[in-house]
Design a protein around this motif. Structure first.
Motif, PDB file in Angstrom:
ATOM      1  N   GLY A   1       0.738  -1.187   0.046  1.00 20.85           N
ATOM      2  CA  GLY A   1       0.031   0.057   0.045  1.00 20.85           C
ATOM      3  C   GLY A   1       0.973   1.262   0.210  1.00 20.85           C
ATOM      4  N   ASP A   2       1.806   1.189   0.887  1.00 20.78           N
ATOM      5  CA  ASP A   2       2.793   2.501   0.917  1.00 20.78           C
ATOM      6  C   ASP A   2       3.489   2.556  -0.215  1.00 20.78           C
ATOM      7  N   MET A   3       4.031   1.509  -0.819  1.00 20.88           N
ATOM      8  CA  MET A   3       4.818   1.581  -1.982  1.00 20.88           C
ATOM      9  C   MET A   3       3.990   1.854  -3.210  1.00 20.88           C
ATOM     10  N   LEU A   4       2.808   1.576  -3.287  1.00 20.72           N
ATOM     11  CA  LEU A   4       1.862   2.017  -4.408  1.00 20.72           C
ATOM     12  C   LEU A   4       1.264   3.513  -4.524  1.00 20.72           C
ATOM     13  N   ARG A   5       1.119   3.895  -3.217  1.00 17.65           N
ATOM     14  CA  ARG A   5       0.975   5.417  -2.950  1.00 17.65           C
ATOM     15  C   ARG A   5       1.998   6.158  -3.231  1.00 17.65           C
ATOM     16  N   ALA A   6       3.260   5.503  -2.967  1.00 15.18           N
ATOM     17  CA  ALA A   6       4.518   6.540  -3.228  1.00 15.18           C
ATOM     18  C   ALA A   6       4.748   6.647  -4.838  1.00 15.18           C
ATOM     19  N   ALA A   7       4.024   5.564  -5.673  1.00 13.27           N
ATOM     20  CA  ALA A   7       4.062   5.466  -6.901  1.00 13.27           C
ATOM     21  C   ALA A   7       3.248   6.537  -7.534  1.00 13.27           C
ATOM     22  N   VAL A   8       2.101   6.625  -7.066  1.00 14.43           N
ATOM     23  CA  VAL A   8       1.023   7.469  -7.457  1.00 14.43           C
ATOM     24  C   VAL A   8       1.516   9.074  -7.166  1.00 14.43           C
ATOM     25  N   ALA A   9       2.142   9.141  -5.837  1.00 19.67           N
ATOM     26  CA  ALA A   9       2.564  10.584  -5.499  1.00 19.67           C
ATOM     27  C   ALA A   9       3.735  11.018  -6.570  1.00 19.67           C
ATOM     28  N   ALA A  10       4.575   9.995  -7.000  1.00 20.84           N
ATOM     29  CA  ALA A  10       5.685  10.324  -7.909  1.00 20.84           C
ATOM     30  C   ALA A  10       5.176  10.409  -9.455  1.00 20.84           C
ATOM     31  N   GLY A  11       3.921   9.955  -9.526  1.00 17.61           N
ATOM     32  CA  GLY A  11       3.300   9.973 -10.962  1.00 17.61           C
ATOM     33  C   GLY A  11       4.015   8.902 -12.097  1.00 17.61           C
ATOM     34  N   THR A  12       4.497   7.961 -11.497  1.00 16.83           N
ATOM     35  CA  THR A  12       5.135   6.980 -12.489  1.00 16.83           C
ATOM     36  C   THR A  12       4.100   6.394 -13.333  1.00 16.83           C
ATOM     37  N   GLU A  13       4.527   5.572 -14.245  1.00 11.08           N
ATOM     38  CA  GLU A  13       3.672   4.908 -15.046  1.00 11.08           C
ATOM     39  C   GLU A  13       2.487   4.056 -14.150  1.00 11.08           C
ATOM     40  N   MET A  14       3.525   3.279 -13.461  1.00 15.07           N
ATOM     41  CA  MET A  14       2.763   2.141 -12.363  1.00 15.07           C
ATOM     42  C   MET A  14       1.768   2.965 -11.375  1.00 15.07           C
ATOM     43  N   GLY A  15       2.135   4.107 -11.049  1.00 13.60           N
ATOM     44  CA  GLY A  15       1.291   4.843 -10.218  1.00 13.60           C
ATOM     45  C   GLY A  15       0.128   5.463 -10.948  1.00 13.60           C
ATOM     46  N   ARG A  16       0.195   5.713 -12.125  1.00 12.23           N
ATOM     47  CA  ARG A  16      -0.930   6.111 -12.916  1.00 12.23           C
ATOM     48  C   ARG A  16      -1.875   4.840 -13.176  1.00 12.23           C
ATOM     49  N   GLN A  17      -1.404   3.693 -13.363  1.00  8.14           N
ATOM     50  CA  GLN A  17      -2.312   2.503 -13.606  1.00  8.14           C
ATOM     51  C   GLN A  17      -2.789   2.001 -12.081  1.00  8.14           C
TER      52      GLN A  17
ATOM     53  N   ALA B   1      -7.892   2.126  -9.260  1.00 13.24           N
ATOM     54  CA  ALA B   1      -8.353   1.166  -8.356  1.00 13.24           C
ATOM     55  C   ALA B   1      -8.063   1.486  -7.080  1.00 13.24           C
ATOM     56  N   MET B   2      -7.227   2.250  -6.430  1.00 12.09           N
ATOM     57  CA  MET B   2      -6.733   2.268  -5.071  1.00 12.09           C
ATOM     58  C   MET B   2      -7.867   3.323  -4.474  1.00 12.09           C
ATOM     59  N   GLU B   3      -8.270   4.297  -5.339  1.00 12.91           N
ATOM     60  CA  GLU B   3      -9.091   5.125  -4.927  1.00 12.91           C
ATOM     61  C   GLU B   3     -10.519   4.620  -4.643  1.00 12.91           C
ATOM     62  N   SER B   4     -11.095   3.630  -5.540  1.00 16.49           N
ATOM     63  CA  SER B   4     -12.439   3.176  -5.456  1.00 16.49           C
ATOM     64  C   SER B   4     -12.384   2.043  -4.411  1.00 16.49           C
ATOM     65  N   GLY B   5     -11.100   1.454  -3.986  1.00 20.38           N
ATOM     66  CA  GLY B   5     -10.978   0.597  -3.007  1.00 20.38           C
ATOM     67  C   GLY B   5     -11.226  -0.851  -3.401  1.00 20.38           C
ATOM     68  N   GLU B   6     -10.788  -0.937  -4.915  1.00 23.25           N
ATOM     69  CA  GLU B   6     -10.482  -2.084  -5.576  1.00 23.25           C
ATOM     70  C   GLU B   6      -9.124  -2.625  -5.298  1.00 23.25           C
ATOM     71  N   LEU B   7      -8.686  -3.890  -5.546  1.00 21.94           N
ATOM     72  CA  LEU B   7      -7.269  -4.325  -5.658  1.00 21.94           C
ATOM     73  C   LEU B   7      -6.649  -3.693  -6.899  1.00 21.94           C
ATOM     74  N   VAL B   8      -5.297  -3.417  -6.884  1.00 19.47           N
ATOM     75  CA  VAL B   8      -4.626  -3.381  -7.908  1.00 19.47           C
ATOM     76  C   VAL B   8      -4.215  -4.632  -8.605  1.00 19.47           C
ATOM     77  N   SER B   9      -3.933  -4.761  -9.925  1.00 17.82           N
ATOM     78  CA  SER B   9      -3.759  -6.070 -10.391  1.00 17.82           C
ATOM     79  C   SER B   9      -2.672  -7.102  -9.809  1.00 17.82           C
ATOM     80  N   ASP B  10      -2.747  -8.225  -9.848  1.00 16.79           N
ATOM     81  CA  ASP B  10      -1.879  -9.087  -9.332  1.00 16.79           C
ATOM     82  C   ASP B  10      -0.622  -8.982  -9.901  1.00 16.79           C
ATOM     83  N   ASP B  11      -0.519  -8.901 -11.276  1.00 15.66           N
ATOM     84  CA  ASP B  11       0.649  -8.704 -11.883  1.00 15.66           C
ATOM     85  C   ASP B  11       1.818  -7.482 -11.419  1.00 15.66           C
ATOM     86  N   VAL B  12       0.928  -6.348 -11.096  1.00 12.78           N
ATOM     87  CA  VAL B  12       1.573  -5.231 -10.855  1.00 12.78           C
ATOM     88  C   VAL B  12       2.154  -5.248  -9.330  1.00 12.78           C
ATOM     89  N   VAL B  13       1.312  -5.796  -8.669  1.00  8.85           N
ATOM     90  CA  VAL B  13       1.637  -5.867  -6.998  1.00  8.85           C
ATOM     91  C   VAL B  13       2.501  -7.257  -7.085  1.00  8.85           C
TER      92      VAL B  13
END
Ligand code: ADP
Length: 189
Positions: free
Chosen positions: A35-51, A55-67
């Motif tokens: 969760g912390d690593m994904l939030r950091a990616a969102v804050a940094a605006g990386t491609e993964m963060g954009r993807q 999902a994170m804002e709606s409370g769904e899971l981020v895809s298994d592949d990415v995580v």
């Protein structure tokens, strides 16, 4: 010697992050929070963060592949070789199987899964309070309900997964932080 390859499992708001931080201070191993690593990616605006963002804002899971990719990279780092406290990963059976495979490559195993159990009404109340204090964008009532549903459907089956492997310790997460920390210590010995 106490176990150093640990996983904390529990619904959102169960106190995984708080207890993980205490454990890493005591054991001297890193806390690995997807969760912390994904939030950091969102804050940094990386491609993964954009993807991951929607999902994170709606409370769904981020895809298994990415995580799984994020966790694999983090677990390969030097500081995780003697142990780690996983917090928020795995969250699906597919992720749990991937974790087993990742650890197997270096000849190690998950030693303990501590499942923190808390009544659903208690965690929803905690999350609504955290929303007021921290303003996390996924601590809105709709998203909280979605996260609880997702937990029940996709993550709770992991209790059986780890019970079958003989590494599950169930701990009551209600009460004060110290009280729960003591129960977790009990579950690790
Ligand atoms: P909480 O436990 O309060 O829901 P986290 O910080 O662990 O908070 O996770 C926040 C969000 O990040 C999740 O709702 C999900 O969208 C995403 N996330 C974190 N870890 C994972 C994971 N292992 N698999 C899929 N999505 C994840």
């Amino acid at each position: 010697m106490s176990a150093t390859r640990l996983l904390l499992l529990g619904p959102p708001g169960a106190g995984k992050g708080t207890q993980a931080a205490r454990l890493v201070a005591r054991l001297g191993v890193p806390q690995i929070s997807t969760g912390d690593m994904l939030r950091a990616a969102v804050a940094a605006g990386t491609e993964m963060g954009r993807q991951a963002r929607a999902a994170m804002e709606s409370g769904e899971l981020v895809s298994d592949d990415v995580v799984i990719g994020v966790a694999r990279e983090r677990l390969a780092q030097k500081d995780a070789q003697e142990g780690f406290v996983l917090d928020g990963f795995p969250r699906t059976v597919v992720q749990a199987e991937a974790l087993d495979a990742i650890l197997e490559q270096t000849g190690v195993k998950l030693e303990r899964c501590v499942a923190i159990t808390v009544d659903e009404e208690v965690v929803v109340a905690r999350l609504l309070r955290r929303a007021e204090i921290e303003g996390r964008t996924d601590d809105k009532e709709d998203s909280i309900r979605t996260r609880m549903c997702v937990y029940r459907e996709q993550t709770e089956p992991l209790l059986a997964y780890y019970r079958e492997r003989g590494v599950l310790a169930e701990v009551n997460g209600e009460g004060g932080i110290e009280e729960v920390a003591l129960r977790i210590e009990g579950g690790l010995s």
